[in-house]
Design an enzyme around this catalytic site. Sequence first.
Site, mmCIF file in Angstrom:
data_model
loop_
_atom_site.group_PDB
_atom_site.id
_atom_site.type_symbol
_atom_site.label_atom_id
_atom_site.label_comp_id
_atom_site.label_asym_id
_atom_site.label_seq_id
_atom_site.Cartn_x
_atom_site.Cartn_y
_atom_site.Cartn_z
ATOM 1 N N PHE B 8 0.851 -1.196 0.000
ATOM 2 C CA PHE B 8 0.000 0.000 0.000
ATOM 3 C C PHE B 8 0.885 1.243 0.000
ATOM 4 C CE2 PHE B 8 -3.569 2.677 1.802
ATOM 5 C CZ PHE B 8 -4.397 2.527 0.705
ATOM 6 N N GLY B 12 -0.422 1.639 -4.674
ATOM 7 C CA GLY B 12 -1.651 1.153 -4.052
ATOM 8 C C GLY B 12 -2.575 2.297 -3.674
ATOM 9 N N THR B 95 3.914 -5.015 -4.012
ATOM 10 C CA THR B 95 5.069 -4.877 -3.116
ATOM 11 C C THR B 95 6.332 -4.652 -3.956
ATOM 12 O OG1 THR B 95 5.532 -7.258 -2.995
ATOM 13 C CG2 THR B 95 3.978 -6.387 -1.388
ATOM 14 N N LYS B 124 7.820 -6.493 -10.471
ATOM 15 C CA LYS B 124 8.525 -7.160 -11.572
ATOM 16 C C LYS B 124 9.331 -8.382 -11.123
ATOM 17 C CE LYS B 124 10.480 -3.182 -12.567
ATOM 18 N NZ LYS B 124 9.626 -2.160 -11.957
ATOM 19 N N GLY B 205 14.237 12.100 -6.025
ATOM 20 C CA GLY B 205 13.460 10.916 -5.674
ATOM 21 C C GLY B 205 13.298 9.933 -6.820
ATOM 22 N N LYS B 223 12.519 -5.816 -17.133
ATOM 23 C CA LYS B 223 11.521 -5.457 -18.145
ATOM 24 C C LYS B 223 11.805 -6.175 -19.467
ATOM 25 C CE LYS B 223 10.603 -1.031 -15.947
ATOM 26 N NZ LYS B 223 11.111 0.340 -15.771
ATOM 27 N N GLY B 314 4.992 6.202 -12.730
ATOM 28 C CA GLY B 314 4.702 7.083 -11.621
ATOM 29 C C GLY B 314 3.532 6.434 -10.922
#
Lengths: 336, 336
Positions: B8, B12, B95, B124, B205, B223, B314
């Site tokens: 979360f 989330g 997560t 991933k 960030g 990926k 994002g």
Amino acid sequence: MRIILCGFGVVGQSLVKLFESRAEDLYAKYGLKPRVVGVFDSKGSAVNPSGLELNKLIEVKKKFGTVKNYADTKNTMSGIEMLKNVEADVLIETTASNYKDAEPGMTHIITAMKKGMHVISVNKGPLALAFPSLMELATYNQVMFKFSGTVGGGTPILDYAKNSLSGERITSFAGILNGTTNYILTNMATGTSYEEALKDAQDKGYVEADESLDLDGLDAAAKLVILANWIMGMKVTMPDINCTGIRKVTTEDIKKAAKNNCAVKLIASCNKELIVAPKEIPNDDPLCVNGTLNAIAFTSEHSGTQTIIGRGAGGMETASSILRDLLDIRQEIART
Amino acid sequence: MRIILCGFGVVGQSLVKLFESRAEDLYAKYGLKPRVVGVFDSKGSAVNPSGLELNKLIEVKKKFGTVKNYADTKNTMSGIEMLKNVEADVLIETTASNYKDAEPGMTHIITAMKKGMHVISVNKGPLALAFPSLMELATYNQVMFKFSGTVGGGTPILDYAKNSLSGERITSFAGILNGTTNYILTNMATGTSYEEALKDAQDKGYVEADESLDLDGLDAAAKLVILANWIMGMKVTMPDINCTGIRKVTTEDIKKAAKNNCAVKLIASCNKELIVAPKEIPNDDPLCVNGTLNAIAFTSEHSGTQTIIGRGAGGMETASSILRDLLDIRQEIART
């Protein structure tokens, strides 16, 4: 699947070659067995309800400039007569686009829909002049109407916006939708004059027979009509587009843009208003592509701006988009 | 649709906000009524089989840093216990990715599938380490497994390649799949040193808590694994990628590239071999995008090369991709 092919130029011939070269794969992977039962070009027709020989069609076209000589008894049946008299499941409409009355494509499409045939059109004319009513006619006759090849050629722009972004709201979009004018403007950025750049594009075969379609922005405007209807749910036609071409763009305009780290591009945009006009685009904007490339940037509510770049229409690219539409129709039929 | 949400964090919470703000629209347009019956974060859980209050969830998380305090009796149930004990239709796994053992995400996904739940993962790790076996497990348990958000964030790259290009054969692809390293390399092109550019990215960030995921190319490699499996049908995992990060790229390398009208980019490519490595890309190649942008170029047999450019992940973009997956699952269920 029984197919009538109206128009047998570069696109139609590329499609037939694709059917030939991928026959096994199409059947094995998608259960698609395309059977071309009629082909029509401006001089005549070739018809065989059990399916025409594809290689022979191409040979005849090459030798005589028309498919009329396919059978010994030269067949002068028109496209409309063929659509009325030959049974088929799908019309593939590839005759040339015009934005005055959209004929003969418009009548081909209407005739086919009324007979209950599904329609794939890469001819932009009928869509540009009558998108809303053609969609209604398709719904009324319970047929599918596909036109992936009208925008972006082999680049599946329409499908991307409609399906890949499902669940998203596209709020605006802007694009370079005509490769020819982009080629001319790109050349002008290196100092070439408008006249020279146009001549070069003509020599390379990039310019439509009716050069106004490219230079006055009509081709881009037609694509904008299709995008606005299909993606934004607007009910618009050609007269709703505020359209300016590239004839008045000067090397001075381009130099001025370059000083601001920009390039002049013919941009078709939908953001409340529908506009086709030359515009300065920053060089580092992904939309700022060169040569004959097409690009379109969709801005959506939650996923930001996404740009797709690809070659515009070429024979094989457009044929490949028709094949995608055929596979969609095949799948949809299998489902119901 | 009953949903269990594992993790979360930003994604989330963005998703839950999206459920709130689009509740009416989602129901009216797609018949989707998401009911979040359980949420798990690293400190505890919130559970309510009739559906949690979404606004309250966000408030509690903001105030206490965990959803554990949602009910008066603080709930310390783990994600796995929740998946075993609470009935739901879909697990949404968000997560953090790790490429050592992919836990706890791996166990969440396996547990959910074995219980017959559909799974949406934006984590991933499990895919990078076990894509082929997770797909088999999903098939065996007859559940859907979706992961649109793992590549390209809000840009539906996986869907585009799989669906919009259906009927086409993709022969190779290459992309900038990590926005952080692209940001660093773009800054270095203006003369900034690697250390300064890294510091700047960290301050903004952009860099993962474990910086190795970005800098050593692990995120891009993960990926690439997903793309290679999903689009090319290869059965590969992380160890099959030949992976080099950007730590050794010098300002000299970048200057040298600039002299050739190129920029150094961290490129993940699939062309027989699977490689992640810094590479010179011509400035006028559509793939050569700057800043945190992601881009991927697919080369197909008949449609040439098509490039998609968009923001990388994002919170809201990724949440939006989860919503797309949920709508897909909703539609698929309605169909059968």
